[in-house]
Design an enzyme around this catalytic site. Structure first.
Site, PDB file in Angstrom:
ATOM      1  N   ASP A  16       1.104   5.151   6.358  1.00  0.00           N
ATOM      2  CA  ASP A  16       1.419   6.006   5.226  1.00  0.00           C
ATOM      3  C   ASP A  16       1.910   7.345   5.762  1.00  0.00           C
ATOM      4  O   ASP A  16       1.715   7.662   6.942  1.00  0.00           O
ATOM      5  CB  ASP A  16       0.160   6.187   4.369  1.00  0.00           C
ATOM      6  CG  ASP A  16       0.421   7.033   3.143  1.00  0.00           C
ATOM      7  OD1 ASP A  16       1.517   6.917   2.563  1.00  0.00           O
ATOM      8  OD2 ASP A  16      -0.457   7.826   2.764  1.00  0.00           O
ATOM      9  N   LYS A  17       2.535   8.147   4.917  1.00  0.00           N
ATOM     10  CA  LYS A  17       3.048   9.435   5.367  1.00  0.00           C
ATOM     11  C   LYS A  17       2.106  10.576   4.998  1.00  0.00           C
ATOM     12  O   LYS A  17       1.501  11.203   5.863  1.00  0.00           O
ATOM     13  CB  LYS A  17       4.432   9.704   4.765  1.00  0.00           C
ATOM     14  CG  LYS A  17       5.017  11.066   5.160  1.00  0.00           C
ATOM     15  CD  LYS A  17       6.274  11.368   4.408  1.00  0.00           C
ATOM     16  CE  LYS A  17       6.014  11.728   2.969  1.00  0.00           C
ATOM     17  NZ  LYS A  17       5.329  13.032   2.801  1.00  0.00           N
ATOM     18  N   GLY A  57       4.403   6.007  -0.135  1.00  0.00           N
ATOM     19  CA  GLY A  57       4.032   5.498  -1.447  1.00  0.00           C
ATOM     20  C   GLY A  57       4.565   6.359  -2.563  1.00  0.00           C
ATOM     21  O   GLY A  57       5.018   7.483  -2.390  1.00  0.00           O
ATOM     22  N   ASP A 101       7.722  10.165  -3.136  1.00  0.00           N
ATOM     23  CA  ASP A 101       8.409  10.719  -1.971  1.00  0.00           C
ATOM     24  C   ASP A 101       9.870  10.292  -1.989  1.00  0.00           C
ATOM     25  O   ASP A 101      10.182   9.105  -1.974  1.00  0.00           O
ATOM     26  CB  ASP A 101       7.738  10.223  -0.686  1.00  0.00           C
ATOM     27  CG  ASP A 101       6.392  10.855  -0.490  1.00  0.00           C
ATOM     28  OD1 ASP A 101       6.238  12.022  -0.887  1.00  0.00           O
ATOM     29  OD2 ASP A 101       5.515  10.183   0.065  1.00  0.00           O
ATOM     30  N   LYS A 107       3.696  -2.478  -0.232  1.00  0.00           N
ATOM     31  CA  LYS A 107       3.201  -2.196   1.115  1.00  0.00           C
ATOM     32  C   LYS A 107       2.534  -3.438   1.700  1.00  0.00           C
ATOM     33  O   LYS A 107       2.776  -3.802   2.854  1.00  0.00           O
ATOM     34  CB  LYS A 107       2.207  -1.034   1.075  1.00  0.00           C
ATOM     35  CG  LYS A 107       2.818   0.320   0.796  1.00  0.00           C
ATOM     36  CD  LYS A 107       1.751   1.410   0.866  1.00  0.00           C
ATOM     37  CE  LYS A 107       2.354   2.785   0.633  1.00  0.00           C
ATOM     38  NZ  LYS A 107       1.346   3.860   0.752  1.00  0.00           N
ATOM     39  N   ASN A 130      -4.079   3.896  -2.437  1.00  0.00           N
ATOM     40  CA  ASN A 130      -2.847   3.109  -2.483  1.00  0.00           C
ATOM     41  C   ASN A 130      -2.505   2.479  -1.149  1.00  0.00           C
ATOM     42  O   ASN A 130      -1.540   1.732  -1.040  1.00  0.00           O
ATOM     43  CB  ASN A 130      -1.682   3.985  -2.961  1.00  0.00           C
ATOM     44  CG  ASN A 130      -1.475   5.199  -2.078  1.00  0.00           C
ATOM     45  OD1 ASN A 130      -2.315   5.521  -1.236  1.00  0.00           O
ATOM     46  ND2 ASN A 130      -0.354   5.867  -2.246  1.00  0.00           N
ATOM     47  N   ARG A 178      -8.803 -19.286  45.365  1.00  0.00           N
ATOM     48  CA  ARG A 178      -8.721 -18.208  44.386  1.00  0.00           C
ATOM     49  C   ARG A 178      -8.500 -16.861  45.068  1.00  0.00           C
ATOM     50  O   ARG A 178      -7.686 -16.049  44.605  1.00  0.00           O
ATOM     51  CB  ARG A 178     -10.006 -18.176  43.547  1.00  0.00           C
ATOM     52  CG  ARG A 178     -10.100 -17.007  42.583  1.00  0.00           C
ATOM     53  CD  ARG A 178      -8.983 -17.049  41.548  1.00  0.00           C
ATOM     54  NE  ARG A 178      -9.007 -15.948  40.628  1.00  0.00           N
ATOM     55  CZ  ARG A 178      -8.073 -15.710  39.722  1.00  0.00           C
ATOM     56  NH1 ARG A 178      -7.040 -16.525  39.620  1.00  0.00           N
ATOM     57  NH2 ARG A 178      -8.163 -14.669  38.916  1.00  0.00           N
TER      58      ARG A 178
END
Length: 1576
Positions: free
Chosen positions: A609-610, A924, A944, A1052, A1075, A1334
């Protein structure tokens, strides 16, 4: 026909896909300004297409169609495109109206029962914990297998030695895992309990007809618990606690806007209805608050305390649903209660700064305009205020009596997830006319749970949705049960091992059957009766089942419990990491889902998210342009990032930049304070720093002065901000601005601090101050901002009587509205400044004005009033009216705001990019910019913007100027498909066809080209359709960055799901609001950021922490470690069980395949429990292939996790084959030793029993298994040594102890075995031969085919990586403590000399140059270069010189520096100017150029010549002939090594000196500065 022909404009190719070139490739842009221009152009084109379509010939003319169209707009908000239809039954909520008979059951109780307001985000309850947890655990194939074996072992025919004991490991695993899951879920339950027990106020002693009289079930009634007529213990404690705290009272009065600007009245104001302080609760003892406990409360008039008091209603008139003529009982009281006690239909009272407990319809508010304001931070991360309004029919409510007088029914839609949509109808009977009326209720009248009331004294509301029905909870959904990728892959490995086990059992069964069918063996004579039956087939079946029991360890049951232990330890380490501790919230990183820690090391895509996640949602006014002159000296994060990428050396270090800005700010504030008095100034919040601005503003004789005044006056007037005084009594000049957008608040705050404060807004106008002088502007009209107009305007009458229109908005819009004869030079300068601001990551707005004549304004006002009253095409009429006045503007200037990022976000994103992780931003929708239009109350939701997301992308270095940025914007599916295909063609033309190979996952920084995609929510709706989602996925996954704007919560989650399933990629989602919950739960790993007021995202996340920057260490360090550890742990577990089990299988060949145990039974029980489990657990919990700082320095190491290279099926098979080989070694070598001849112990007893041979094989197998784990361990600590060596020692100790217990097969076994050479040789030779391959493979691979981590680890252990990272070697610390004189206490701080020592210095007045300095060494080991001198007037720390001496000394870089080491080296007076030894603090010894970044920069390797000036190690060397030697006065120093060990030569070392032999290592140097610009 011509009537049906479309417009030519609509048919224009430029209208749809003009961004696609003739070769079908999408056009790209690069710089921030060009990207913003392209975005604006696409939006304008979309608006033009919409307007053309709306002007079609066939118009929808009827009011019914218009109303239907408006309702469709409501049901389909722009951000989500076509929202899914709301399903479910509508609910009727009755207030003071009896329920109709059809909604009552035969007992008279409501038929519809609503959920409680109690919420639960935990997965389990007390009743469901056991069955649900057992179901989750038995989803593991291995657990089902172990359960079947436990059941089989109950039957004695299969020869299980101890059926009861065999069930203990499975029970232990189930119990421990259940405890772990229970603890995880208990933490969620504690958070739920805290929320459910929050305080609220509801109306008590009032009948809520929507709820039954007794909501208890039959069981509660039978036990007599939870009596609804009693006050519960929790409510009682709440009331007592709040009474003791002395809570403030609330008086329910209506206030005007002046409450924000004027001081509160000292006298209480009472209106109709009783105020809150006169209210009693249901029980006097628990009244809220009890009157007797609050002596400080204001006295209430005696008349109001009379029991029969009835407020006067003569001054009020009946309106809407409130009938003031109705008689009331006066019984209802406001009661304090808990959130979980609220029910649908309750009337609640909300107060300022309270969180909203449920989804509530607003009935009335304290505001005279019936407005209220909420903060939706918990929903969308936005801290700006969102306006809401009360329902008109109930807006006159002012008391509890008014609640009794109202009557209505709210016809509500069913609950659904859409946060931005609500439709209800309020039906009531008008008390004056008696006619039925109704009023629409939209999202604008609904307060959502989790929001916070702001700037509103009180709100009366009706509870509509509670608990799980509230929108915030519906968006959260049920907490999913996540399983890690390795855990899912383990099921495949378990199945493979199970197939191998079945093969082993089949071979044994067939061999046993054939052997049993052979009658000519001695078994028939000597072993009579040992078979289960006489049938070889039945005996073979029994042998098959017995072998299942004997070989069960090949499917490692201990693996699961060990993994749970390891992941618990890893979760503890993560929670205790101080680097991820956020002091401001006192919160550490909290793992909530422990079993997916290894997924953190495989993340390929991050969805973020921003707002609130990358940004602080805080705007700062950084720069502005006024009359073509730019002001502002701040440097943005985008500028720093660009300078770092391009290697710009001119940009100062952040510390130096801050120092210079501080000095400039002090000068600016001092200059302004001398010119005028600003009572409202808040110096700490000043962000626009420009000394030039102060000079121009205070110079009243200059023309620029008036332009600046006009500009900031416009900012103080043109807005919709509310002004509030938080503390009017103590600090009446402290103004706090509340705005719907943080941009507006930042603009008004900047004007305030410059000297143009907005004081308040009242009925008489807008009060401001201009340079200390008050002004009042009469507000004539406010034309609001919206996303279509992209501007707002105010029309005011100034104190001189002029009518002025101020307008602010996007530059493209304002420029189109300028007057034709506008000054072209001013336009060009302002446009150039805005382009520079935008490229610096700033948000720009253009400010303009126009002077109106009285006649023009009056004519326009009549047109505007007619437009607002229009019934048809109201929106279009208003737009036309606005166009009549918004033109012929004159530019005042432009503003540039910085959306402040969280600390360290650009560096974190850069680190994640270097790790090969792709970051997507999903911005969002929010509930900003609300417009109320016509009687239908259409709500337009704008979130936004694309431009905002682009600006943030550039500011945080997510979008870069060297990227090709593609903007996808289309209205139709066909246009979306065309643009997506063009985007794919564009990338293919540069990078070639895409590759989906797992080996090619993760991009490589610095590739041939980098692409980014920006797409809006409407276009994304088409892109996510089944027909186009594959094309969109193909395009987006080839880009380094994807920005999705205005995306709904459901979109989203769909984007995350598309990438997760479409590319089978590991995804991580991070957010901070409700959200974001959907995408957090959809991703493989969900991270939530903690907020100051709690966070729904953090409650639903797998990991919760305080800041985005902590994600880097969580992934790059802890995630990578966890993935590496768990992968190695799995492989080693399967190996050690193969070596143990196949050794038993080889033994069956020699005992007729009858499932006889090779090992003593206690060894079988303790093998996975004690002997071999702890080394593998330590490997999984503590191993580190590289150090944490090295991992952060080389994030590219993370790419192996993205490509899944640490846990592959090839690796699984190699470890299985290695175990198979070693099992043959540890069995057959002792077997051949035993068959060479009879061995004898020291006491003469033969070593030929099964216990002797089996113990030898088991010791060899256990020793080999533990040593094998030790070989695979990268990081040996004291714990690792103790566990790995101690586990084998415990095995030998057990042999010793158990040998002295009476047993038929192991008595004195230690005496028998340990005294023979055969035993020790067999064990040692077996282990060496088993482990040699090994060891050789590991040696060859690390020496000749090393991985990146092998090189880094070698640099760390044997190279100079620690030096370059600024970390001192441990051995050097010990060595230096003994031998290095500089470790003495006197040299831990700068050495200062006394005045007598300095008096011998004779400065040369003709010689002036910057002083040498010694930079303070930071705790991290880095010393930032001081490239700029101190600001004038800035005090010098630790300056021991007198004022005269300091003024006279200005030493030269070529002058002699006295030695630190002894006073005998102090030179006598010299004619050459010398540095004052008391202030060695301002410049480095050597030239150093460093990019501006807080991220770690690794210097070039020592054996390479640097390409730029760099700091090198200082050598103990002889002076060169070409370097001048300082000449002393009457003193000549010997040219010895000691003379030059610390002396400054005045030159940087030549690059050739970096080429050093191995003998001349850093240990030979007195100083080592390979870690950075460390100076003397």
């Amino acid at each position: 026909m011509h009537l049906l022909r479309r417009s030519s404009d609509h048919d224009s190719p430029d209208d749809e896909n003009d961004t696609i070139d003739p070769e079908l490739r999408l056009r790209t842009v690069r710089t921030a300004h060009s990207t913003l221009d392209e975005s604006n152009r696409l939006e304008e084109r979309a608006q033009r297409r919409k307007s053309i379509r709306s002007r079609g010939f066939f118009r929808r003319g009827t009011e019914k169609k218009r109303q239907g169209k408006a309702e469709s707009v409501i049901e389909s908000p722009p951000e989500s495109g076509s929202a899914p239809p709301v399903t479910g039954l509508r609910r009727n909520i009755y207030v003071n109206i009896p329920l109709p008979p059809d909604e009552l059951d035969p007992k008279g109780e409501p038929v519809v029962r609503y959920v409680r307001n109690k919420v639960r985000t935990s997965k389990y309850t007390i009743l469901t914990f056991v069955p649900k947890n057992m179901y989750e655990q038995f989803r593991r194939v291995a657990n089902l297998y172990f359960l079947a074996l436990v059941i089989v072992q109950i039957f004695p025919v299969f020869g299980a030695p101890s059926p009861q004991t065999s069930a203990l490991p499975l029970i232990f695993i189930l119990v421990v895992t259940a405890i772990k899951d229970g603890v995880e879920d208990y933490r969620r339950a504690l958070l739920d309990e805290e929320v459910n027990n929050s305080a609220s106020t509801k109306l008590g002693q009032w009948m809520n007809v929507n709820q039954p009289h007794d909501p208890r079930n039959w069981f509660e009634r039978m036990l007599g618990i939870n009596d609804p007529t009693r006050v519960t213990k929790g409510v009682r404690k709440l009331r007592e606690r709040e009474a003791a705290e002395g809570k403030e009272q609330v008086i329910l009065t209506k206030t005007s806007d002046e409450r924000y600007t004027s001081q509160a009245s000292e006298e209480p104001v009472y209106t109709a209805g009783r105020p809150l302080e006169t209210i009693r609760s249901v029980e006097t003892l628990h009244s809220y608050p009890p009157e007797a406990k609050h002596a400080s409360w204001r006295e209430v008039p005696a008349a109001l305390n009379q029991p029969n008091y009835e407020p006067s209603i003569q001054s009020r008139t009946t309106s809407g649903a409130v009938d003031l003529s109705k008689r009331v009982t006066g019984m209802p009281r406001w009661d304090r209660t808990l959130w979980k006690k609220l029910e649908v239909g309750d009337i609640v009272l909300l107060r300022d700064n309270e969180q909203i407990p449920a989804d509530i319809a607003v009935l009335a508010t304290s505001d005279a305009d019936n407005m209220c304001y909420v903060e939706t931070k918990n929903l969308d991360g936005e801290t700006n205020l969102k306006p809401r309004k009360a329902i008109r029919a109930t807006s006159s409510l002012m008391s509890e009596e008014d609640v009794e007088r109202m009557a209505f029914v709210l016809d509500s839609e069913p609950p659904h997830q859409n946060l931005y949509l609500y439709h209800g109808v309020l039906r009531y009977k008008d008390s004056t006319t008696g006619e039925e009326k109704q009023e629409s209720v939209t999202i604008n009248e609904l307060l959502l749970r989790g929001c916070t009331v702001r700037n509103t004294t009180w709100i009366i509301g009706l509870v509509v949705f509670t608990g799980a029905d509230s929108k915030i909870m519906l968006n959260g959904g049920e907490t999913p049960s996540k399983r890690s990728k390795i855990e899912k892959e383990t099921n495949f490995n378990v199945i493979v091992n199970f197939v191998v086990l079945i093969g082993m059992c089949l071979i044994s069964a067939i061999g046993s059957g054939l052997w049993d069918g052979d009658q000519a063996t001695s078994m028939k004579v000597f072993e009579h009766g040992v078979d289960a039956s006489s049938s070889p087939v039945l005996n073979a079946i029994v042998t098959f089942t017995s072998c299942l029991i004997a070989f069960q360890n090949i499917v490692p049951i201990s693996l699961y419990i060990s993994i749970e232990i390891v992941k618990t330890i890893q979760a503890f380490f993560i929670s205790q990491d101080v680097d991820m501790y956020y002091k401001e919230l006192d919160a550490a990183c909290t793992p909530k889902t422990w079993n997916i820690s290894d997924d953190l090391g495989q993340i390929e895509y991050i969805f973020s998210d921003k707002t609130g996640t990358l940004t602080q949602n805080v705007m700062e006014f950084q720069k502005c342009s006024i009359n073509g002159t730019a002001y502002g000296e701040g440097v943005t994060e985008a500028q720093r990032g660009a300078a770092k990428r391009t290697g710009d050396e001119d940009l100062l270090e952040p510390e130096e930049q801050d120092r210079q800005l501080k000095a400039m700010k002090e000068y600016m504030m001092s200059k302004l304070a001398q010119s005028f008095k600003n009572r409202y100034l808040q110096p700490a919040k000043v962000t626009l720093i420009s000394s030039r601005l102060a000079d121009d503003l205070t110079d009243r004789s200059s023309k620029q002065h008036q332009h600046i005044v006009d500009f900031f006056r416009a900012l103080a007037v043109c807005h919709s901000v509310l002004s509030d005084r938080p503390d009017p009594n103590r600090n009446p000049y402290l103004l706090d601005y509340k705005a719907e957008s943080p941009d507006e608040a930042a603009l008004v705050a900047a004007a305030r601090d410059i000297g143009f404060p907005f004081v308040g807004k009242g009925k008489d106008g807008i009060d401001i101050e201009v340079l200390g002088q008050p002004e009042r502007h009469q507000l004539l009209q406010l034309i609001e901002f919206n996303s279509t107009r992209k501007r707002m305007s105010v029309i005011v009458r100034n104190p001189q009587g002029q009518i002025i229109m101020y307008c602010k908005g996007a530059d493209s819009v304002i420029y189109s509205l300028l007057k034709p004869d506008h000054d072209l030079q001013l336009k060009e300068k302002t446009a150039k400044d805005m382009e520079a601001f935008a490229n610096g990551g700033l948000r720009t707005l253009c400010i303009a004005y126009r002077v109106l004549s009285e006649d023009e304004y009056m004519k326009w006002q009549r047109v505007y009033d007619a437009a607002t009253s229009a019934i048809k095409d109201r929106d279009e009429e208003i737009d036309k009216a606005n166009e009549l006045i918004e033109h012929s503007l004159t530019i005042l200037g432009a503003t540039a705001l910085e959306d402040k990022l969280q600390e360290g976000v650009p560096e974190a994103i850069e680190t994640l990019h270097n790790a090969g992780i792709k970051l997507w931003i999903l911005t969002g929708t929010c509930m900003n910019d609300v417009m109320y239009q016509n009687e239908l109350n259409i709500l337009y939701l704008t979130g936004d913007k694309v431009q905002t997301a682009i600006e943030i992308g550039f500011s945080c270095n997510l979008l870069k100027s060297d990227m090709d940025i593609m903007i996808i914007s289309a209205d139709t599916a066909q246009a979306t498909q065309a643009q997506l295909e063009a985007g794919v063609n564009k990338i293919a033309s540069v990078l070639g066809p895409p590759s989906v190979e797992p080996r090619n996952r993760g991009f490589i920084p610095g590739a041939q080209a980098a692409f980014a995609v920006v797409i809006d929510g409407d276009t994304l709706r088409h892109a996510l359709s089944p027909q186009l989602k594959g094309l969109f996925l193909n395009l987006a996954t080839q880009c380094e960055t994807v920005v999705c704007c205005r995306v709904s919560p459901a979109q989203k989650a769909l984007v995350v799901k598309l990438v997760k399933e479409g590319r089978d990629a590991m995804t991580l989602s991070i957010g901070d609001g409700a959200n974001d919950v959907a995408m957090i739960q959809e991703a493989n790993v969900g991270c939530g950021l903690l907020g100051k007021e709690g966070s729904q995202a953090a409650m639903s996340a797998d990991y919760a922490f305080g800041q985005f920057r902590y994600l880097t260490k969580l992934l790059i360090v802890h995630g990578r470690w966890s993935y590496q550890r768990v992968a190695d742990m799995h492989s080693n577990f399967f190996y050690k069980n193969v070596i143990w089990t196949f050794a038993m299988f080889w033994f069956l060949i020699y005992n007729s395949f009858d499932a006889t145990y090779l090992y003593q039974y206690t060894f079988i029980l303790l093998y996975n429990l004690v002997f071999t489990s702890l080394p593998v657990i330590v490997l999984g919990a503590f191993d580190q292939d590289v150090n944490a700082k090295a991992a952060m320095a080389f994030p590219q190491l993370y790419i192996r996790g993205i490509r899944g290279l640490e846990y592959t099926r090839l690796k699984f098979w190699l470890y299985m084959l290695d175990g198979l080989y070693q099992s043959a070694v540890v069995f057959f070598i002792p077997y051949f030793v035993w068959t060479l001849g009879p061995a004898a112990s020291a006491d003469g007893r033969a070593i030929d029993s099964l216990s002797d041979f089996g113990t030898t094989v088991s010791v060899a197998a256990i020793w080999a298994a533990n040593t094998y784990v030790g070989i695979n361990t990268h990081y040996w600590t004291i714990i690792t040594c103790i566990i790995v060596l101690g586990s084998s020692a415990v095995m030998f100790l057990w042999i010793v102890i158990y040998s002295f217990f009476e047993s038929f097969d192991f008595y004195q076994e230690v005496i028998v075995l340990c005294g023979t050479t055969n035993f020790w040789l067999s064990v040692i030779i077996s282990v060496i031969i088993a482990l040699t391959p090994r060891f050789l493979v590991k040696f060859v691979s690390s020496a000749y085919r090393p991985q990146d981590r092998d090189i880094v680890r070698e640099m760390w252990v044997h190279g100079n990586l620690k030096d370059r990272l600024g970390i001192q070697h441990r051995r050097d610390i010990k060595k230096a403590a003994k031998t290095d004189l500089e470790q003495a206490a006197m040299f831990h701080r700068p050495h200062f000399r006394s005045e007598s020592e300095i008096s011998s210095f004779q400065p040369d007045p003709d010689h002036h140059s910057p002083a040498l300095s010694r930079s303070p060494v930071h705790s991290e080991g880095f010393t930032p270069p001081q490239s700029m001198p101190s600001s004038p007037g800035r005090p010098v720390e630790n300056d021991m010189l007198t004022a005269n001496a300091r003024a006279s000394m200005n030493p030269s870089a070529m002058s002699f520096r006295g030695s630190y080491y002894s006073a005998s080296n102090i030179p006598v007076a010299t004619p050459i100017e010398s540095p004052p030894m008391s202030s060695i603090a301002t410049s480095p010894v050597t030239a150093y150029s460093r990019q501006s970044s807080t991220a770690l920069q690794i210097p070039a390797l020592r054996n390479r010549a640097p390409s730029t000036p760099e700091t090198f190690e200082m050598h103990v060397r002889q002076p060169s002939d070409d370097i001048p030697t300082p000449i002393g006065h009457n003193h000549q120093r010997d040219e010895t090594d000691a003379s030059y060990a610390t002396a400054y030569s005045g030159y940087a070392l030549e690059p050739s000196s970096a080429h050093r032999s191995e003998e001349g290592s850093w240990r030979d140097s007195t100083y080592s500065t390979g870690s950075g610009p460390t100076v003397l």
